[in-house]
Design a protein around this motif. Structure first.
Motif, PDB file in Angstrom:
ATOM      1  N   ILE A 358       0.926  -1.080  -0.218  1.00 42.55           N
ATOM      2  CA  ILE A 358       0.224   0.016   0.007  1.00 42.55           C
ATOM      3  C   ILE A 358       0.857   1.296  -0.134  1.00 42.55           C
ATOM      4  CG2 ILE A 358      -0.185   0.142   2.723  1.00 42.55           C
ATOM      5  CD1 ILE A 358      -3.109   0.570  -0.017  1.00 42.55           C
ATOM      6  N   GLU A 359       1.807   1.419   0.841  1.00 38.78           N
ATOM      7  CA  GLU A 359       2.624   2.626   0.912  1.00 38.78           C
ATOM      8  C   GLU A 359       3.481   2.857  -0.503  1.00 38.78           C
ATOM      9  OE1 GLU A 359       2.444   4.370   3.298  1.00 38.78           O
ATOM     10  OE2 GLU A 359       1.991   2.990   4.920  1.00 38.78           O
ATOM     11  N   ARG A 360       3.640   1.920  -1.180  1.00 37.46           N
ATOM     12  CA  ARG A 360       4.315   2.131  -2.696  1.00 37.46           C
ATOM     13  C   ARG A 360       3.258   2.683  -3.497  1.00 37.46           C
ATOM     14  NH1 ARG A 360       8.433  -3.070  -2.587  1.00 37.46           N
ATOM     15  NH2 ARG A 360      10.108  -1.805  -1.583  1.00 37.46           N
ATOM     16  N   ILE A 361       2.140   2.161  -3.329  1.00 34.95           N
ATOM     17  CA  ILE A 361       0.942   2.612  -4.222  1.00 34.95           C
ATOM     18  C   ILE A 361       0.615   4.076  -3.967  1.00 34.95           C
ATOM     19  CG2 ILE A 361      -1.453   2.439  -4.515  1.00 34.95           C
ATOM     20  CD1 ILE A 361      -1.095  -0.960  -4.256  1.00 34.95           C
ATOM     21  N   PHE A 362       0.685   4.522  -2.631  1.00 35.97           N
ATOM     22  CA  PHE A 362       0.316   5.574  -2.190  1.00 35.97           C
ATOM     23  C   PHE A 362       1.349   6.678  -2.653  1.00 35.97           C
ATOM     24  CE2 PHE A 362      -1.460   4.200   2.266  1.00 35.97           C
ATOM     25  CZ  PHE A 362      -2.927   4.119   1.751  1.00 35.97           C
ATOM     26  N   SER A 363       2.785   6.407  -2.625  1.00 33.79           N
ATOM     27  CA  SER A 363       3.540   7.187  -3.260  1.00 33.79           C
ATOM     28  C   SER A 363       3.521   7.618  -4.739  1.00 33.79           C
ATOM     29  CB  SER A 363       5.065   6.593  -3.146  1.00 33.79           C
ATOM     30  OG  SER A 363       5.422   6.274  -1.826  1.00 33.79           O
ATOM     31  N   ILE A 364       2.953   6.307  -5.492  1.00 36.42           N
ATOM     32  CA  ILE A 364       2.689   6.827  -6.832  1.00 36.42           C
ATOM     33  C   ILE A 364       1.301   7.539  -6.927  1.00 36.42           C
ATOM     34  CG2 ILE A 364       1.948   5.424  -8.832  1.00 36.42           C
ATOM     35  CD1 ILE A 364       3.907   3.182  -7.781  1.00 36.42           C
ATOM     36  N   MET A 365       0.501   7.226  -6.179  1.00 37.21           N
ATOM     37  CA  MET A 365      -0.924   7.966  -6.453  1.00 37.21           C
ATOM     38  C   MET A 365      -0.495   9.362  -6.147  1.00 37.21           C
ATOM     39  SD  MET A 365      -3.272   5.893  -7.353  1.00 37.21           S
ATOM     40  CE  MET A 365      -5.060   6.139  -7.039  1.00 37.21           C
TER      41      MET A 365
END
Length: 477
Positions: A358-365
């Motif tokens: 999730i944290e990597r996804i947040f960074s991208i979003m």
């Protein structure tokens, strides 16, 4: 002079009030997080999962010996009242402990919570010491590869819906790896440690991986070269690659490897029915370092240069290949032996699951939101209750109470006589779509002037119809 120096020191030190590898989230970032969580949770629920929660810390012995070389990253807490405790490292081991304690033999559950790792933080790549995990697991005795295929379907659905760009889901099987290690001459006691080195192939070139195997792990050069022959060639296949390896004269000598390869073929037949084979590849170099995996393992990675947005290297002109070092955005596998470790009688409960990064996804979003001109709303207010005249505070409070009681998300300015312009500006800045304006005449006529912020259109609505009109207009938006 001393006072000024102390103030400067204090300002410097303020930056260190947040621990290294952790972060605060502002309302805009939280709005993005909430949207991502809602997408993931709705997918988990669509697949019939229920949810649980477990304590943020566990007995140290619960976590010890479950993570292989990664055990050094567990946060131990100071001894409190005779109990040695550690912060949870993931959500899988606590889940296995929960199943054994409660004698649960089948459940489909999701769990979203924070976990803790004494890792080297790389915050630009979404790697932290405190971070959320979003886990989905199926526990129970079922026919081979059906729940495993559903876990991959879930990853496919979530990554497609979040629209992060192109992705691949790599799959392998621990039994195939162990069989390969055996036929390549790796001693039994080195299987797990060599496995964690092979897992670095997505971050390091083969020469460095081989060097670590030989120089640090004590593997013979001949065995390392044989492993290299397989992992270098056997990537990005499907059923055809599994079939080819089943015919391989060395691999066919391992019962373990053959069982794993047969299951990979079965898995791909289910993935075809689930319509996800366009993104799934069988990759013999995938190892996943955690000790508890026993069968199928998988990892999802973003493959397009869009990942570059969250990596420092990309901003310094690195190519798209290097930018993928942001890492996997989901991973998981089968762990049939973990629950048995906590059961006094060693009773096993087969499990398979997936964790969304999730944290990597947040960074991208977050990077995508920064790059686009689109405004991120941080509240869900549907209407601002305003007035154009003085001395109408009580009437505004009456109306906002009616709206709240009807379940409408509404707001009112905390001033006796606010200017209409400042009330309208607040709506534009906050993205509030509607304004309900009260005046002496409206009160006499039993109406409210409803203004659409975007178009500046104004219409008189009977007060009794106001809530249904707001609902209609905001649901359309």
């Amino acid at each position: 002079g001393t006072q000024i120096a102390q103030q400067v020191d204090l300002k410097k030190n303020l930056f260190f009030f947040v621990c290294q590898g952790t972060r605060d989230y502002n309302p805009k970032q939280m709005a993005i997080r909430e949207k991502v969580f809602n997408t993931i949770i709705s997918c988990f629920k669509r697949h019939g999962a229920e949810t649980i929660d477990t304590p943020v810390f566990e007995l140290k012995e619960t976590l010890t010996g479950k993570y292989g070389e990664d055990s050094k990253l567990i946060y131990d807490l100071k001894d409190q009242g005779g109990e040695l405790l550690s912060l949870r490292y993931d959500l899988t081991v606590p889940f296995a402990r929960y199943l054994a304690m409660n004698k649960i033999t089948n459940i489909k559950r999701y769990h979203i919570a924070k976990v803790y790792r004494r890792d080297n933080p790389a915050m630009t790549r979404g790697r932290y010491r405190e971070f959320y995990q979003c886990d989905f697991d199926i526990a129970g005795q079922y026919d081979a590869m059906i729940p495993d295929a559903e876990c991959l379907k879930i990853v496919h659905e979530i990554l497609s819906e979040l629209d992060l760009g192109d992705f691949r889901i790599k799959v392998n099987d621990r039994r195939i790896l162990d069989g390969m290690f055996a036929v390549c001459g790796v001693p039994d006691d080195k299987f797990r440690t060599i496995c964690s080195t092979v897992d670095k192939l997505d971050k390091m070139p083969w020469e460095d991986v081989k060097k670590e195997m030989v120089n640090e792990k004590g593997l013979s050069e001949e065995a390392a070269d044989q492993i290299g022959e397989y992992v270098a060639v056997c990537v990005a296949g499907g059923m055809d690659l599994a079939e080819r390896l089943l015919q391989d004269h060395k691999m066919s000598q391992s019962k373990q490897a053959c069982a794993g390869l047969s299951d990979i073929k079965l898995l791909f037949s289910f993935l075809q029915l689930f319509q996800v084979t366009d993104k799934v590849v069988f990759d013999l170099s995938l190892a996943r370092g955690l000790d508890y995996y026993t069968g199928i393992i998988y990892e999802a990675v973003l493959t397009q240069a869009g990942v570059a947005a969250v990596s420092n290297e990309a901003q310094n002109g690195a190519n798209a290949e290097e930018s993928v070092s942001v890492g996997s955005v989901a991973g998981g596998g089968r762990y049939d032996g973990l629950v048995g470790m906590f059961d006094p009688k060693g009773r096993k409960v087969p499990c398979v699951g997936v964790s969304i990064g999730i944290e990597r996804i947040f960074s991208i979003m977050e990077q995508k939101a920064e790059a686009s001109a689109e405004k991120v709303r941080t509240t869900e207010v549907q209407v601002m209750v305003a007035s154009a005249q003085k001395n109408l505070l009580e009437e505004r409070l009456r109306l906002v109470t009616e709206l709240w009681n009807a379940g409408i998300k509404a707001e009112v300015m905390y001033k006796k006589n606010p200017k209409l312009l400042s009330q309208l500006q607040h709506c534009e800045e906050s993205g509030i779509p509607l304004v309900a304006i009260l005046g002496e005449q409206e009160l006499k006529d039993g109406v409210v002037k409803l203004r659409v912020v975007a178009t500046r259109e104004e219409i008189d609505i009977a007060r009794t119809d106001l809530t249904s009109e707001i609902r209609r207009r905001t649901s359309e938006a």
